[in-house]
Motif scaffolding. Structure first.
Motif, PDB file in Angstrom:
ATOM      1  N   ARG A 103       0.833  -1.158   0.164  1.00 51.34           N
ATOM      2  CA  ARG A 103      -0.025  -0.261  -0.152  1.00 51.34           C
ATOM      3  C   ARG A 103       0.919   1.150   0.295  1.00 51.34           C
ATOM      4  NH1 ARG A 103      -3.100  -3.196   3.528  1.00 51.34           N
ATOM      5  NH2 ARG A 103      -2.315  -2.355   5.304  1.00 51.34           N
ATOM      6  N   GLU A 104       2.070   1.235   0.777  1.00 56.44           N
ATOM      7  CA  GLU A 104       2.813   2.429   0.815  1.00 56.44           C
ATOM      8  C   GLU A 104       3.451   2.880  -0.385  1.00 56.44           C
ATOM      9  OE1 GLU A 104       4.413   1.838   5.563  1.00 56.44           O
ATOM     10  OE2 GLU A 104       5.498   1.157   3.610  1.00 56.44           O
ATOM     11  N   LEU A 105       3.731   1.533  -1.222  1.00 56.05           N
ATOM     12  CA  LEU A 105       4.123   1.627  -2.787  1.00 56.05           C
ATOM     13  C   LEU A 105       3.187   2.044  -3.878  1.00 56.05           C
ATOM     14  CD1 LEU A 105       7.108  -0.663  -2.020  1.00 56.05           C
ATOM     15  CD2 LEU A 105       7.417   2.092  -1.975  1.00 56.05           C
ATOM     16  N   GLY A 106       1.850   1.793  -3.472  1.00 57.30           N
ATOM     17  CA  GLY A 106       0.987   2.130  -4.502  1.00 57.30           C
ATOM     18  C   GLY A 106       0.733   0.875  -5.287  1.00 57.30           C
ATOM     19  N   VAL A 107       1.163  -0.302  -4.699  1.00 65.90           N
ATOM     20  CA  VAL A 107       0.982  -1.615  -5.441  1.00 65.90           C
ATOM     21  C   VAL A 107      -0.365  -2.267  -4.683  1.00 65.90           C
ATOM     22  CG1 VAL A 107       1.865  -3.877  -5.770  1.00 65.90           C
ATOM     23  CG2 VAL A 107       3.099  -1.830  -6.054  1.00 65.90           C
ATOM     24  N   ILE A 108      -1.119  -3.035  -5.195  1.00 63.02           N
ATOM     25  CA  ILE A 108      -2.175  -3.748  -4.667  1.00 63.02           C
ATOM     26  C   ILE A 108      -1.576  -5.067  -4.092  1.00 63.02           C
ATOM     27  CG2 ILE A 108      -4.369  -5.003  -5.090  1.00 63.02           C
ATOM     28  CD1 ILE A 108      -4.792  -2.753  -7.639  1.00 63.02           C
ATOM     29  N   GLY A 109      -1.730  -5.334  -3.151  1.00 61.26           N
ATOM     30  CA  GLY A 109      -1.160  -6.563  -2.324  1.00 61.26           C
ATOM     31  C   GLY A 109      -2.467  -7.432  -2.035  1.00 61.26           C
ATOM     32  N   PHE A 110      -2.317  -8.809  -2.618  1.00 60.19           N
ATOM     33  CA  PHE A 110      -3.473  -9.758  -2.491  1.00 60.19           C
ATOM     34  C   PHE A 110      -2.890 -11.171  -2.411  1.00 60.19           C
ATOM     35  CE2 PHE A 110      -3.052  -9.716  -6.958  1.00 60.19           C
ATOM     36  CZ  PHE A 110      -3.624 -11.047  -7.434  1.00 60.19           C
ATOM     37  N   SER A 111      -3.610 -12.264  -2.391  1.00 57.59           N
ATOM     38  CA  SER A 111      -3.080 -13.544  -2.038  1.00 57.59           C
ATOM     39  C   SER A 111      -3.928 -14.625  -2.684  1.00 57.59           C
ATOM     40  CB  SER A 111      -2.911 -13.979  -0.553  1.00 57.59           C
ATOM     41  OG  SER A 111      -2.072 -14.934  -0.240  1.00 57.59           O
ATOM     42  N   THR A 112      -3.312 -15.717  -2.934  1.00 61.14           N
ATOM     43  CA  THR A 112      -3.921 -17.025  -3.265  1.00 61.14           C
ATOM     44  C   THR A 112      -4.420 -17.701  -1.885  1.00 61.14           C
ATOM     45  OG1 THR A 112      -2.867 -17.198  -5.244  1.00 61.14           O
ATOM     46  CG2 THR A 112      -3.808 -18.979  -4.529  1.00 61.14           C
ATOM     47  N   PRO A 113      -5.522 -17.863  -1.327  1.00 59.49           N
ATOM     48  CA  PRO A 113      -5.664 -18.734  -0.428  1.00 59.49           C
ATOM     49  C   PRO A 113      -5.886 -20.289  -1.047  1.00 59.49           C
ATOM     50  CG  PRO A 113      -7.680 -17.816  -1.028  1.00 59.49           C
ATOM     51  CD  PRO A 113      -6.644 -17.247  -1.920  1.00 59.49           C
ATOM     52  N   PHE A 114      -5.404 -21.303  -0.096  1.00 57.89           N
ATOM     53  CA  PHE A 114      -5.463 -22.658  -0.389  1.00 57.89           C
ATOM     54  C   PHE A 114      -6.372 -23.418   0.257  1.00 57.89           C
ATOM     55  CE2 PHE A 114      -1.677 -21.058  -2.312  1.00 57.89           C
ATOM     56  CZ  PHE A 114      -1.389 -21.769  -3.356  1.00 57.89           C
ATOM     57  N   ASP A 115      -7.322 -22.742   1.420  1.00 60.14           N
ATOM     58  CA  ASP A 115      -8.243 -23.672   1.818  1.00 60.14           C
ATOM     59  C   ASP A 115      -9.062 -22.612   2.685  1.00 60.14           C
ATOM     60  OD1 ASP A 115      -6.560 -22.916   4.042  1.00 60.14           O
ATOM     61  OD2 ASP A 115      -7.273 -24.346   5.335  1.00 60.14           O
ATOM     62  N   GLU A 116     -10.190 -23.022   3.321  1.00 60.56           N
ATOM     63  CA  GLU A 116     -10.906 -22.136   4.014  1.00 60.56           C
ATOM     64  C   GLU A 116     -10.595 -21.355   4.901  1.00 60.56           C
ATOM     65  OE1 GLU A 116     -15.134 -23.333   4.320  1.00 60.56           O
ATOM     66  OE2 GLU A 116     -15.220 -24.631   2.520  1.00 60.56           O
ATOM     67  N   SER A 117      -9.624 -21.805   5.619  1.00 61.99           N
ATOM     68  CA  SER A 117      -9.009 -21.202   6.971  1.00 61.99           C
ATOM     69  C   SER A 117      -8.233 -20.072   6.571  1.00 61.99           C
ATOM     70  CB  SER A 117      -8.285 -21.914   7.793  1.00 61.99           C
ATOM     71  OG  SER A 117      -7.148 -22.320   7.198  1.00 61.99           O
ATOM     72  N   SER A 118      -7.532 -20.151   5.254  1.00 58.17           N
ATOM     73  CA  SER A 118      -6.549 -18.989   4.832  1.00 58.17           C
ATOM     74  C   SER A 118      -7.622 -17.878   4.298  1.00 58.17           C
ATOM     75  CB  SER A 118      -5.558 -19.529   3.709  1.00 58.17           C
ATOM     76  OG  SER A 118      -6.233 -20.339   2.840  1.00 58.17           O
ATOM     77  N   VAL A 119      -8.769 -18.423   3.669  1.00 56.62           N
ATOM     78  CA  VAL A 119      -9.875 -17.075   3.151  1.00 56.62           C
ATOM     79  C   VAL A 119     -10.109 -16.265   4.408  1.00 56.62           C
ATOM     80  CG1 VAL A 119     -11.927 -16.659   2.254  1.00 56.62           C
ATOM     81  CG2 VAL A 119     -10.434 -18.505   1.314  1.00 56.62           C
ATOM     82  N   ASP A 120     -10.654 -17.185   5.555  1.00 60.01           N
ATOM     83  CA  ASP A 120     -10.962 -16.138   6.772  1.00 60.01           C
ATOM     84  C   ASP A 120      -9.790 -15.295   7.354  1.00 60.01           C
ATOM     85  OD1 ASP A 120     -13.312 -17.478   6.657  1.00 60.01           O
ATOM     86  OD2 ASP A 120     -12.511 -19.124   8.088  1.00 60.01           O
ATOM     87  N   PHE A 121      -8.626 -16.016   7.440  1.00 58.07           N
ATOM     88  CA  PHE A 121      -7.603 -15.140   7.692  1.00 58.07           C
ATOM     89  C   PHE A 121      -7.307 -13.900   7.005  1.00 58.07           C
ATOM     90  CE2 PHE A 121      -2.899 -14.279   7.265  1.00 58.07           C
ATOM     91  CZ  PHE A 121      -2.502 -13.685   8.151  1.00 58.07           C
ATOM     92  N   LEU A 122      -7.298 -14.094   5.471  1.00 52.55           N
ATOM     93  CA  LEU A 122      -7.088 -12.808   4.567  1.00 52.55           C
ATOM     94  C   LEU A 122      -8.543 -12.060   4.757  1.00 52.55           C
ATOM     95  CD1 LEU A 122      -5.813 -14.861   1.502  1.00 52.55           C
ATOM     96  CD2 LEU A 122      -4.451 -13.130   2.701  1.00 52.55           C
ATOM     97  N   GLU A 123      -9.481 -12.580   4.925  1.00 55.71           N
ATOM     98  CA  GLU A 123     -10.515 -11.581   5.115  1.00 55.71           C
ATOM     99  C   GLU A 123     -10.272 -10.455   6.470  1.00 55.71           C
ATOM    100  OE1 GLU A 123     -14.066 -11.007   3.533  1.00 55.71           O
ATOM    101  OE2 GLU A 123     -12.344 -11.158   2.332  1.00 55.71           O
ATOM    102  N   GLY A 124      -9.590 -11.307   7.528  1.00 59.37           N
ATOM    103  CA  GLY A 124      -9.227 -10.323   8.403  1.00 59.37           C
ATOM    104  C   GLY A 124      -8.426  -9.196   8.239  1.00 59.37           C
ATOM    105  N   LEU A 125      -7.680  -9.453   7.097  1.00 64.54           N
ATOM    106  CA  LEU A 125      -6.673  -8.268   6.553  1.00 64.54           C
ATOM    107  C   LEU A 125      -7.253  -7.546   5.622  1.00 64.54           C
ATOM    108  CD1 LEU A 125      -3.271 -10.617   6.373  1.00 64.54           C
ATOM    109  CD2 LEU A 125      -3.983  -8.907   8.481  1.00 64.54           C
ATOM    110  N   ASN A 126      -8.476  -7.851   5.174  1.00 67.07           N
ATOM    111  CA  ASN A 126      -9.105  -6.989   4.158  1.00 67.07           C
ATOM    112  C   ASN A 126      -8.430  -6.862   2.918  1.00 67.07           C
ATOM    113  OD1 ASN A 126     -11.694  -5.345   3.593  1.00 67.07           O
ATOM    114  ND2 ASN A 126     -10.392  -3.553   3.910  1.00 67.07           N
ATOM    115  N   VAL A 127      -8.085  -7.978   2.508  1.00 65.93           N
ATOM    116  CA  VAL A 127      -7.357  -7.971   1.080  1.00 65.93           C
ATOM    117  C   VAL A 127      -8.366  -7.531  -0.017  1.00 65.93           C
ATOM    118  CG1 VAL A 127      -5.726  -9.738   1.511  1.00 65.93           C
ATOM    119  CG2 VAL A 127      -7.821 -10.583   0.700  1.00 65.93           C
ATOM    120  N   PRO A 128      -8.087  -6.862  -1.050  1.00 67.33           N
ATOM    121  CA  PRO A 128      -9.223  -6.389  -2.024  1.00 67.33           C
ATOM    122  C   PRO A 128      -9.577  -7.248  -3.118  1.00 67.33           C
ATOM    123  CG  PRO A 128      -6.773  -5.742  -2.577  1.00 67.33           C
ATOM    124  CD  PRO A 128      -6.680  -6.575  -1.430  1.00 67.33           C
ATOM    125  N   MET A 129      -8.702  -8.765  -3.273  1.00 71.43           N
ATOM    126  CA  MET A 129      -9.433  -9.623  -4.415  1.00 71.43           C
ATOM    127  C   MET A 129      -8.535 -10.839  -3.918  1.00 71.43           C
ATOM    128  SD  MET A 129      -6.950  -7.860  -7.132  1.00 71.43           S
ATOM    129  CE  MET A 129      -7.451  -9.005  -8.430  1.00 71.43           C
TER     130      MET A 129
END
Length: 349
Positions: A103-129
């Motif tokens: 975010r500081e560098l103007g880049v969109i940071g996001f991730s590939t989740p590999f199971d449902e627990s990782s989606v929950d974790f990433l939702e807690g970080l408010n990833v945009p995609m």
């Protein structure tokens, strides 16, 4: 069809959306991971992607034959799956710092989740995609889970049949998903151009009525640039600081100078597509004066006939078009005409 993530548009009317995939190229160093983010931003990428899993969420700690990589052509031949993922995973406690640096560098940071627990974790970080990897594209419960977040989702289609892609698209839509990009992908590492089959991109776009891009594991940038001409709106490439440093994906990852070239050349490819055009463009209008045309090449007196010696097709283009050459031969001029005068109908009759 256009998708917006943050202040970035993804679609045919925007430059290709370039994703740098860090994967395990951080080599278990947070300092190196942050340096990768910085070099990716400096190269001009629009997004940086990591992967969210642990060895335990990916597989079993098991020594059975099923859990060994035995493919003779694999970069990871002889490795145990659990140990490979232990080596390659991105520690979850790093995620927030990596995304903050993005975010500081103007880049969109996001991730590939590999199971449902990782989606929950990433939702807690408010990833945009989100991104779904090729090896998980038949995991319909996982696709359903990310679709329900309401965020844009990218799915790599490596190994998937048309029927399987149809299932994943239908699952995504039924779960309420709205914004989807499919990526043409060849799931070999590295991949070769002859197996990339990027002609599939426009067919996939028309068949599934969504944006299509390319997840590219080939060496170099040629395949990615060509895919843009076929309508790819997203390009994903693995990224490292230097291949010589090693790492699980280093051999098929771009270095910073190559990633910058990818950003620049895919943008040029996109700009070149334009629309169907015949006749001079605005940029060519000045060049039109250097076309060939008919010129008087000898001094003539009134009553002289036009011949091959005194009328020629030459540059520049201020005279009559060359198509009238044969018609004019033998005609008499009605006035004195100097050498170097562009031919005109006013001199005849």
């Amino acid at each position: 069809m256009e998708i917006r993530v943050g202040n970035r548009k993804i679609g045919p009317k925007a430059p290709p959306f370039i994703i740098a995939e860090m994967s395990g190229n951080h080599n278990q160093s947070l300092e190196r991971a942050l340096a990768i983010v910085e070099k990716a931003a400096d190269a001009g990428v629009h997004a940086l992607k990591i992967q969210t899993y642990t060895a335990e969420t990916m597989t079993l700690d098991h020594k059975g034959q099923d859990f060994q990589i035995s493919d003779s052509g694999s970069l990871w031949k002889g490795k145990n799956l659990y140990h490979l993922y232990k080596e390659a995973y991105t520690p979850w406690e790093w995620h927030e710092e990596i995304f903050t640096r993005c975010r500081e560098l103007g880049v969109i940071g996001f991730s590939t989740p590999f199971d449902e627990s990782s989606v929950d974790f990433l939702e807690g970080l408010n990833v945009p995609m989100y991104k779904i990897a090729s090896f998980e594209n038949t995991d319909l419960p996982l696709i359903r889970k990310v679709a329900k977040t309401g965020k844009p989702v990218i799915i790599s289609t490596g190994m998937a049949t048309a029927g399987e892609i149809s299932e994943m698209v239908e699952t995504f839509k039924r779960a309420g998903g709205q914004e989807l990009v499919l990526l043409k992908c060849t799931s070999s590492y590295p991949a070769t151009p002859e197996y990339s089959n990027i002609s599939t991109i426009p067919h996939m776009r028309d068949l599934f009525q969504c944006q299509v891009g390319l997840s590219d594991h080939t060496l170099g940038t040629g395949v990615a640039v060509a895919s843009v001409a076929l309508g790819a709106t997203v390009i994903e490439k693995h990224f490292t600081l230097a291949r010589k440093d090693g790492g699980v994906d280093a051999q098929f990852s771009l270095e910073p100078s190559e990633m910058r070239a990818l950003v620049e050349e895919t943008t040029r490819a996109w700009q070149s597509i334009g629309h169907i055009q015949y006749g001079p463009t605005d940029s060519e209008k000045e060049s039109g004066k250097f076309r060939r045309s008919l010129y008087i090449t000898e001094d003539l007196k009134a009553g002289d006939s036009l011949t091959r010696n005194n009328l020629r097709t030459i540059r520049p283009g201020f005279g009559l078009p060359p198509k009238y050459y044969e018609l004019l031969l033998g005609k008499k001029v009605n006035a004195d005409v100097k050498r170097g005068t562009p031919m005109s109908w006013d001199f005849i009759g």
